[in-house]
Design a protein around this motif. Structure first.
Motif, PDB file in Angstrom:
ATOM      1  N   GLU A   1      97.129  25.746 -53.175  1.00 28.93           N
ATOM      2  CA  GLU A   1      95.277  26.904 -53.448  1.00 28.93           C
ATOM      3  C   GLU A   1      94.581  26.811 -54.043  1.00 28.93           C
ATOM      4  O   GLU A   1      93.344  26.261 -53.434  1.00 28.93           O
TER       5      GLU A   1
ATOM      6  N   GLU B   1      90.818  25.153 -53.478  1.00 33.09           N
ATOM      7  CA  GLU B   1      89.186  25.716 -54.059  1.00 33.09           C
ATOM      8  C   GLU B   1      88.801  24.800 -54.969  1.00 33.09           C
ATOM      9  O   GLU B   1      87.200  24.971 -54.644  1.00 33.09           O
TER      10      GLU B   1
ATOM     11  N   ARG C   1      94.228  25.839 -46.104  1.00 35.43           N
ATOM     12  CA  ARG C   1      94.383  26.387 -47.413  1.00 35.43           C
ATOM     13  C   ARG C   1      95.391  27.726 -47.552  1.00 35.43           C
ATOM     14  O   ARG C   1      96.196  28.321 -47.704  1.00 35.43           O
ATOM     15  N   PHE C   2      94.574  28.912 -46.816  1.00 34.12           N
ATOM     16  CA  PHE C   2      95.756  30.297 -46.575  1.00 34.12           C
ATOM     17  C   PHE C   2      96.567  29.676 -46.180  1.00 34.12           C
ATOM     18  O   PHE C   2      97.384  30.576 -46.879  1.00 34.12           O
TER      19      PHE C   2
ATOM     20  N   ALA D   1      98.542  29.654 -49.626  1.00 37.80           N
ATOM     21  CA  ALA D   1      98.435  31.396 -50.080  1.00 37.80           C
ATOM     22  C   ALA D   1      99.578  31.785 -49.420  1.00 37.80           C
ATOM     23  O   ALA D   1      99.906  32.960 -49.749  1.00 37.80           O
TER      24      ALA D   1
ATOM     25  N   LEU E   1      88.564  33.565 -52.001  1.00 39.05           N
ATOM     26  CA  LEU E   1      88.494  33.191 -49.926  1.00 39.05           C
ATOM     27  C   LEU E   1      89.861  34.170 -49.591  1.00 39.05           C
ATOM     28  O   LEU E   1      89.129  34.064 -48.109  1.00 39.05           O
ATOM     29  N   GLU E   2      91.022  34.347 -49.939  1.00 37.10           N
ATOM     30  CA  GLU E   2      92.200  35.407 -50.167  1.00 37.10           C
ATOM     31  C   GLU E   2      90.712  36.356 -48.864  1.00 37.10           C
ATOM     32  O   GLU E   2      91.192  36.468 -47.315  1.00 37.10           O
TER      33      GLU E   2
ATOM     34  N   GLU F   1      90.314  36.250 -45.027  1.00 38.41           N
ATOM     35  CA  GLU F   1      91.488  36.034 -44.468  1.00 38.41           C
ATOM     36  C   GLU F   1      92.123  37.660 -44.171  1.00 38.41           C
ATOM     37  O   GLU F   1      91.993  38.100 -43.143  1.00 38.41           O
TER      38      GLU F   1
ATOM     39  N   LEU G   1      84.400  32.422 -57.304  1.00 36.13           N
ATOM     40  CA  LEU G   1      83.864  32.138 -56.195  1.00 36.13           C
ATOM     41  C   LEU G   1      82.930  33.569 -56.331  1.00 36.13           C
ATOM     42  O   LEU G   1      83.997  35.090 -56.079  1.00 36.13           O
TER      43      LEU G   1
END
Lengths: 485, 145
Positions: free
Chosen positions: A102, A106, A148-149, A152, B40-41, B44, B88
């Motif tokens: 992950e 990024e 990518r998720f 995670a 970026l989570e 989601e 970010l």
């Protein structure tokens, strides 16, 4: 003498400042990256029960969520004389590998590759993930993000909590992996393997096959010639959670191999008055200043250092990609800093393949995931490979397991000397006759971005980004100010 | 209306934990989620909701405990969008979300920021002005639910 300051640098965790000194003709005399924030984590960990340290250390950084956690956990095992059972070791390794994926994804797509995909001198408003989507296609970037998720999600399943893992216990793990969880991770790992393959291919398409960027990859001005450190398995292949640390010389010859506490015989640290961050160097070579070259004492860590310090990767697809990269450069070690991104892409593939291998092990779902604590030894050293490089956590405790002292050597600190060299070389290459504009400044920042600096911590209060501000001085007088925001 | 409140910040760093404290007290009353830093989570977590409320500590020179609020859905954040960090920026993440997942993003995203007094490392607990602000923010969010 004129002075150009880039403050604060963008795309970094924490605060930093680049200062460029120009001579009277406007050419670069020297350049430094200064860390202007010091958090003093080691002091704050004192007095804490060691079993609490992995969870607390994991909050040091909002990005590196699994790495301080893993290193502190390995140290805690030793302090409680509790060797984790095979299932627990595999769970920890799986978690670390998923985290690497992950993080690497990024870094590559949102922070590193925009310089190449959108163009190094594109304005920052375009040089980002949205810009990447415009160039390579929205659907592709959506797909990459979704995959990518999946990494995670694996961290979340194993760690027991979103964002920061909590399932750590000295001597193992607090919960076993159920068959259902394993099945879900297996499904998610298909995405990761695809992601790895796509990323290696995309890097080749966008960077290696582009004549301009391919030239940058071979440009000597971007060579930072140092010693390299990484962690290897019994076949001398790159490994991440557990293995032996190896250091090779700038010629690629093995200098030393070490484990645990022996790091103290290998690395020494120098403090320089202009920076809060220390400068580690190879003890046996002695401090020789911030210079690279065949005789240097500086040591680099991270994806390219692992590539250089090892004999490649233990998995077939990553090994094939490794051989292609070696062929492109005509051998190794590879010194070019932009090759860090290439090695990072290959690692995603390697880590996905390693996850697949771990999932084949029947031990992964064993009931026994923890070894009860034994005698408190009072000392433990945990060393792992973090995405940014070798990470060392060393703790001393009293007889009850309360931390009395701590020494944390983080990858960005080990890379500190190499980063100074990279920034200076880029500044010399791009600034000529005093000409400094926004594009030039990004080109200089591109020189430290491959190291993916992590300067501080998860404290991030809004606005959360640090625009670049450049001030150019001539004979002490401010003659120009540039902003990229 | 489906609402999610995202608390952003590190409770181990004093007032940086303001966002976490807000969602801790809202648990069970509304959907919540905690992130230590913008990542970026976030996308989601907020996809599929009608409204996402992001609560974060800010350090923008206001009086400690002072609250700022603005919408950051698409089109409203352009002036703040630009410059990238290792983590970010929030605008970048939200903008990326609208670019890539326009049909799944909440139509409205509200940002609530609480000005910090201090953020000492590994020190838990909020300063008095930030504690008071947290209560105000909770009441404001509950009035929207």
């Amino acid at each position: 003498m004129r002075k150009a300051e880039i403050e604060p640098i963008t795309r970094l965790e924490g605060h930093g400042k680049i200062t460029v000194f120009l001579d009277d003709n406007g050419n670069v005399e020297n350049a430094f990256l200064q860390v202007v924030e010091f958090m003093g984590y080691e002091k704050f960990l004192q007095g804490m029960p060691i079993e609490e340290v992995p969870r607390t250390a994991s909050t040091i950084c909002g990005v590196c969520r699994a790495v301080h956690f893993s290193a502190a956990l390995k140290a805690a095992d030793q302090i409680f004389s509790a060797e984790p059972p095979p299932a627990a070791k595999k769970i920890r390794e799986l978690l670390l590998l998923a985290h690497h994926i992950e993080d690497h994804t990024e870094i590559l797509y949102a922070l590193g590759l925009p310089d190449f995909i959108c163009g190094p001198t594109a304005p920052p408003q375009e040089r980002n993930l949205v810009g990447v989507a415009k160039k390579v296609g929205k659907e592709l970037v959506k797909d990459i993000l979704q995959k990518r998720f999946s990494a995670a999600k694996i961290v979340e399943i194993l760690g027991g909590k979103p964002v920061h893992p909590v399932a750590a216990v000295p001597g193992g793990w607090s919960k076993k992996v159920t068959e259902e969880e394993k099945a879900e991770i297996e499904k998610l790992s298909d995405d990761l393997l695809e992601l790895g393959k796509m990323t290696v291919e995309l890097f080749k398409e966008v960077v290696v096959k582009n004549p301009e960027y391919s030239k940058l990859l071979k440009e000597e001005s971007f060579n930072v010639v140092t010693n390299y450190m990484g962690t290897v398995d019994e076949n001398n292949k790159v490994t991440y959670y557990d293995g032996t640390q190896v250091v090779v010389s700038p010629e690629g010859k093995e200098i030393v191999r070490f484990k645990g506490k022996e790091y103290l015989d290998v690395l020494a640290e120098k403090t320089l008055p202009w920076s809060y961050a220390k400068f580690p160097y190879l003890k046996q070579k002695g401090w020789k200043g911030l210079e690279d070259g065949k005789d240097t004492h500086l040591c680099s860590v991270g994806p390219l250092a692992r590539f250089n310090a090892s004999d490649g990767y233990s998995t077939p697809l990553a090994q094939k990609a490794y051989e292609e990269m070696v062929e492109f450069f005509g051998g190794k070690p590879v010194y070019n800093i932009f090759a860090y991104h290439w090695a990072r892409a290959i690692e995603i593939l390697n880590q996905a393949e390693l996850i697949k291998e771990l999932l084949k092990s029947p031990e992964l779902t064993d009931e026994k995931v923890v070894t009860p604590p034994g005698k408190v030894t009072g000392e433990g050293v945990g060393i792992i490979e973090a995405p940014r490089g070798t990470l060392i956590h060393h703790y001393w405790t009293d007889e009850n397991g309360f931390v009395t002292d701590a020494n944390l050597i983080v990858p960005t600190t080990i890379n500190n000397g190499s980063i100074q060299v990279a920034v200076r070389k880029a500044a010399k290459y791009f600034i000529k006759d005093g000409k400094v504009d926004e594009g030039t400044l990004n080109l200089i920042e591109m020189a430290h971005r491959p190291y993916d600096l992590c300067l501080a911590c998860a404290t991030h209060a809004y606005p959360g980004h640090y625009p670049t501000n450049v001030i150019v001085y001539k004979n002490g007088e401010r003659i120009k100010e540039l902003r990229n925001y | 209306m489906k609402i999610i409140v995202v608390g952003i910040g590190n409770p181990s760093f004093g007032d940086d934990g303001a966002g976490f404290e807000v969602i801790k007290k809202l648990k069970g009353k509304v959907a919540t989620c905690h992130l230590l830093s913008p990542s970026l989570e976030l996308l989601e977590k907020i996809k599929g909701y009608d409204l996402a409320i992001l609560v974060d500590a800010v350090d923008i020179g206001l009086k400690p405990g002072e609250i700022i609020e603005f919408s950051i859905e698409k089109g409203k954040n352009k002036e703040r969008f630009g410059g990238l960090t290792h983590t970010l920026s929030m605008e970048e993440i939200v903008t990326t979300g609208y670019e890539l997942f326009p049909n799944e993003m909440p139509p409205k995203v509200i940002f609530i920021g609480i000005q910090v007094e201090s953020m000492p490392p590994f020190k838990k607990g909020l300063s008095t002005p930030v504690k008071k602000a947290v209560e105000k923010v909770i009441n404001e969010i509950l009035s929207l639910c």
